[in-house]
Design an enzyme around this catalytic site. Structure first.
Site, mmCIF file in Angstrom:
data_model
loop_
_atom_site.group_PDB
_atom_site.id
_atom_site.type_symbol
_atom_site.label_atom_id
_atom_site.label_comp_id
_atom_site.label_asym_id
_atom_site.label_seq_id
_atom_site.Cartn_x
_atom_site.Cartn_y
_atom_site.Cartn_z
ATOM 1 N N ARG A 37 0.813 -1.215 0.000
ATOM 2 C CA ARG A 37 0.000 0.000 0.000
ATOM 3 C C ARG A 37 0.846 1.264 0.000
ATOM 4 O O ARG A 37 0.335 2.365 0.148
ATOM 5 C CB ARG A 37 -0.915 0.020 1.234
ATOM 6 C CG ARG A 37 -1.874 -1.147 1.303
ATOM 7 C CD ARG A 37 -2.903 -1.106 0.182
ATOM 8 N NE ARG A 37 -3.827 -2.247 0.253
ATOM 9 C CZ ARG A 37 -4.757 -2.493 -0.633
ATOM 10 N NH1 ARG A 37 -4.908 -1.696 -1.681
ATOM 11 N NH2 ARG A 37 -5.558 -3.530 -0.512
ATOM 12 N N HIS A 67 5.687 -9.682 -6.630
ATOM 13 C CA HIS A 67 4.437 -8.977 -6.950
ATOM 14 C C HIS A 67 4.624 -7.490 -6.681
ATOM 15 O O HIS A 67 5.051 -7.090 -5.604
ATOM 16 C CB HIS A 67 3.298 -9.531 -6.093
ATOM 17 C CG HIS A 67 1.925 -9.211 -6.611
ATOM 18 N ND1 HIS A 67 1.497 -7.918 -6.844
ATOM 19 C CD2 HIS A 67 0.867 -10.015 -6.926
ATOM 20 C CE1 HIS A 67 0.255 -7.938 -7.276
ATOM 21 N NE2 HIS A 67 -0.153 -9.203 -7.352
ATOM 22 N N TYR A 70 0.230 -2.552 -4.850
ATOM 23 C CA TYR A 70 -1.055 -2.137 -5.410
ATOM 24 C C TYR A 70 -1.060 -0.674 -5.834
ATOM 25 O O TYR A 70 -1.875 -0.262 -6.664
ATOM 26 C CB TYR A 70 -2.167 -2.360 -4.383
ATOM 27 C CG TYR A 70 -2.394 -3.803 -4.007
ATOM 28 C CD1 TYR A 70 -2.480 -4.798 -4.985
ATOM 29 C CD2 TYR A 70 -2.540 -4.180 -2.675
ATOM 30 C CE1 TYR A 70 -2.692 -6.123 -4.641
ATOM 31 C CE2 TYR A 70 -2.759 -5.504 -2.321
ATOM 32 C CZ TYR A 70 -2.836 -6.476 -3.303
ATOM 33 O OH TYR A 70 -3.049 -7.779 -2.962
ATOM 34 N N HIS A 107 -0.460 -5.506 -11.561
ATOM 35 C CA HIS A 107 -1.798 -5.195 -12.042
ATOM 36 C C HIS A 107 -1.669 -4.085 -13.084
ATOM 37 O O HIS A 107 -1.051 -3.050 -12.808
ATOM 38 C CB HIS A 107 -2.681 -4.717 -10.897
ATOM 39 C CG HIS A 107 -2.959 -5.763 -9.864
ATOM 40 N ND1 HIS A 107 -3.760 -5.535 -8.763
ATOM 41 C CD2 HIS A 107 -2.549 -7.058 -9.753
ATOM 42 C CE1 HIS A 107 -3.840 -6.631 -8.037
ATOM 43 N NE2 HIS A 107 -3.105 -7.568 -8.613
ATOM 44 N N GLU A 142 -1.227 -9.213 -14.981
ATOM 45 C CA GLU A 142 -2.192 -10.065 -14.293
ATOM 46 C C GLU A 142 -3.598 -9.860 -14.859
ATOM 47 O O GLU A 142 -4.009 -8.728 -15.114
ATOM 48 C CB GLU A 142 -2.190 -9.770 -12.791
ATOM 49 C CG GLU A 142 -3.123 -10.676 -12.009
ATOM 50 C CD GLU A 142 -2.952 -10.561 -10.506
ATOM 51 O OE1 GLU A 142 -3.874 -10.968 -9.778
ATOM 52 O OE2 GLU A 142 -1.896 -10.072 -10.059
ATOM 53 N N ASP A 176 -5.215 -15.171 -12.939
ATOM 54 C CA ASP A 176 -5.782 -15.309 -11.597
ATOM 55 C C ASP A 176 -7.163 -15.943 -11.723
ATOM 56 O O ASP A 176 -8.049 -15.390 -12.377
ATOM 57 C CB ASP A 176 -5.878 -13.928 -10.936
ATOM 58 C CG ASP A 176 -6.314 -13.997 -9.485
ATOM 59 O OD1 ASP A 176 -7.428 -14.487 -9.223
ATOM 60 O OD2 ASP A 176 -5.551 -13.544 -8.606
ATOM 61 N N HIS A 179 -10.039 -13.782 -10.410
ATOM 62 C CA HIS A 179 -10.237 -12.613 -11.263
ATOM 63 C C HIS A 179 -10.952 -12.970 -12.567
ATOM 64 O O HIS A 179 -11.899 -12.284 -12.969
ATOM 65 C CB HIS A 179 -8.890 -11.956 -11.577
ATOM 66 C CG HIS A 179 -8.252 -11.309 -10.398
ATOM 67 N ND1 HIS A 179 -7.024 -10.690 -10.462
ATOM 68 C CD2 HIS A 179 -8.664 -11.176 -9.108
ATOM 69 C CE1 HIS A 179 -6.711 -10.211 -9.274
ATOM 70 N NE2 HIS A 179 -7.679 -10.499 -8.437
ATOM 71 N N HIS A 211 -2.352 -17.603 -10.417
ATOM 72 C CA HIS A 211 -2.796 -17.374 -9.046
ATOM 73 C C HIS A 211 -4.013 -18.269 -8.834
ATOM 74 O O HIS A 211 -5.040 -18.093 -9.502
ATOM 75 C CB HIS A 211 -3.192 -15.915 -8.832
ATOM 76 C CG HIS A 211 -2.029 -14.993 -8.712
ATOM 77 N ND1 HIS A 211 -2.130 -13.637 -8.916
ATOM 78 C CD2 HIS A 211 -0.737 -15.224 -8.387
ATOM 79 C CE1 HIS A 211 -0.951 -13.065 -8.727
ATOM 80 N NE2 HIS A 211 -0.086 -14.019 -8.412
ATOM 81 N N ASP A 224 -13.843 -9.195 -7.299
ATOM 82 C CA ASP A 224 -12.480 -9.485 -6.848
ATOM 83 C C ASP A 224 -12.408 -9.721 -5.346
ATOM 84 O O ASP A 224 -11.747 -8.990 -4.606
ATOM 85 C CB ASP A 224 -11.538 -8.340 -7.242
ATOM 86 C CG ASP A 224 -10.071 -8.672 -6.927
ATOM 87 O OD1 ASP A 224 -9.781 -9.826 -6.575
ATOM 88 O OD2 ASP A 224 -9.219 -7.767 -7.019
ATOM 89 N N HIS A 226 -11.308 -12.822 -2.975
ATOM 90 C CA HIS A 226 -10.733 -14.155 -2.926
ATOM 91 C C HIS A 226 -11.316 -14.967 -1.777
ATOM 92 O O HIS A 226 -11.641 -14.429 -0.720
ATOM 93 C CB HIS A 226 -9.218 -14.068 -2.756
ATOM 94 C CG HIS A 226 -8.516 -13.433 -3.907
ATOM 95 N ND1 HIS A 226 -7.145 -13.499 -4.068
ATOM 96 C CD2 HIS A 226 -8.971 -12.715 -4.957
ATOM 97 C CE1 HIS A 226 -6.798 -12.848 -5.164
ATOM 98 N NE2 HIS A 226 -7.898 -12.363 -5.714
ATOM 99 N N GLU A 256 -3.297 -17.008 -3.207
ATOM 100 C CA GLU A 256 -3.428 -15.697 -2.566
ATOM 101 C C GLU A 256 -4.734 -15.673 -1.774
ATOM 102 O O GLU A 256 -5.519 -14.739 -1.857
ATOM 103 C CB GLU A 256 -3.461 -14.578 -3.604
ATOM 104 C CG GLU A 256 -2.226 -14.461 -4.450
ATOM 105 C CD GLU A 256 -2.379 -13.381 -5.498
ATOM 106 O OE1 GLU A 256 -1.448 -12.598 -5.666
ATOM 107 O OE2 GLU A 256 -3.444 -13.337 -6.165
#
Length: 286
Positions: A37, A67, A70, A107, A142, A176, A179, A211, A224, A226, A256
């Site tokens: 973040r 990864h 975000y 992303h 992704e 993913d 996703h 993923h 989205d 999970h 994830e």
């Protein structure tokens, strides 16, 4: 062989992540390159990187996956945000060259108030300014669920980005499962059709990682969210078909799911039970 890992925290260091993976029966893992973040990142300790490389070699690890955070958005309507994303990715790829990690996932971004075509153009321009012929790391787009103004909800959008990048051999895709299901691809009832469509649009040879996530929402929800393997709308039977599919078994799979280490250990145990041994099976869970 079934290769399984989980998403781990980089805060304890690289060798420590490898040891945590082994402690739950995993032989790979995924990690954020920095605060997911935020934007800060520590320089890599060469001794820690060397220790991880040795641990991976001694324990027959599958490839690990880095990864991006975000906050990286190469197609924001705000120029400062786009520039921030370029700087983060440039620094990440520089740092990844010091690790036994050659896959970097991100992303594509959110176009905010712009059109999708404008956003895709910005992503392409950024990637062409960042990726170098010398780097050994493969950059993965992704597949996204389509939440808000996300780019990458369709295979066609991903292909448009891939086609615009000059150094084609440095690019690939990470699929993913949550996703794509939330985006409307019916992997539960038509996995073969979805894979055929991916192959026709992008090419399965450009799929480098998966993923493996269940979903809290129905197909096409664009949410989205999970879920733990076997506890969502995708279900364990679909996961079984995915990890045993002859066109996918050679790939790394990363879980994830919303779990801590003990929960991931249970998922790993379940997936091992679902896995049917083949000559070339490779699955990673994070």
């Amino acid at each position: 062989m079934l290769n399984i890992g989980c998403h781990l925290s980089i805060s304890k260091g690289y060798e420590a992540m490898g040891k945590d993976a082994l402690s739950i029966g995993a032989n790979t893992f995924q990690f954020f390159t920095r605060n997911p973040r935020g934007g800060s990142a520590k320089e890599i300790d060469p001794k820690d990187a060397e220790a991880l490389a040795l641990l991976m070699e001694e324990n027959n690890f599958a490839p690990i996956l880095a990864h991006a955070p975000y906050t990286l958005n190469l197609c924001s309507a705000e120029p400062k945000t786009r520039q921030f994303g370029r700087e983060m990715m440039t620094d990440d790829l520089r740092r990844m060259e010091q690790l036994p990690c050659k896959l970097y996932n991100f992303h594509p971004g959110s176009h905010t108030s712009q059109t999708v075509d404008v956003a895709i153009g910005q992503i392409i321009e950024a990637l062409n300014s960042i990726i170098t012929p010398e780097q050994t790391t493969i950059v993965l787009l992704e597949t996204m669920a389509g939440k808000g103004s996300e780019v990458g909800r369709t295979f066609e959008e991903l292909k448009q980005i891939l086609d615009g990048v000059t150094l084609q051999d440095k690019m690939g895709v990470c699929l993913d499962t949550c996703h794509v299901y939330d985006a409307g691809y019916d992997i539960v009832n038509d996995l073969e059709g979805v894979l055929a469509h991916f192959d026709a649009i992008i090419g399965l040879e450009r799929l480098y990682a998966i993923h493996l996530n269940d979903s809290m929402n129905p197909k096409g929800s664009g949410k989205d969210r999970h879920a733990t393997i076997g506890e969502g709308t995708i279900g364990s039977e679909t996961m079984k078909r995915i990890i045993n599919h002859p066109k996918l078994t050679h790939l790394p799979f990363y879980l994830e799911t919303p779990n801590e280490l003990d929960g991931h250990a249970k998922e790993i145990k379940l997936l091992k039970e679902l896995y049917q041994t083949t000559d070339c099976a490779t699955v990673k869970v994070i």
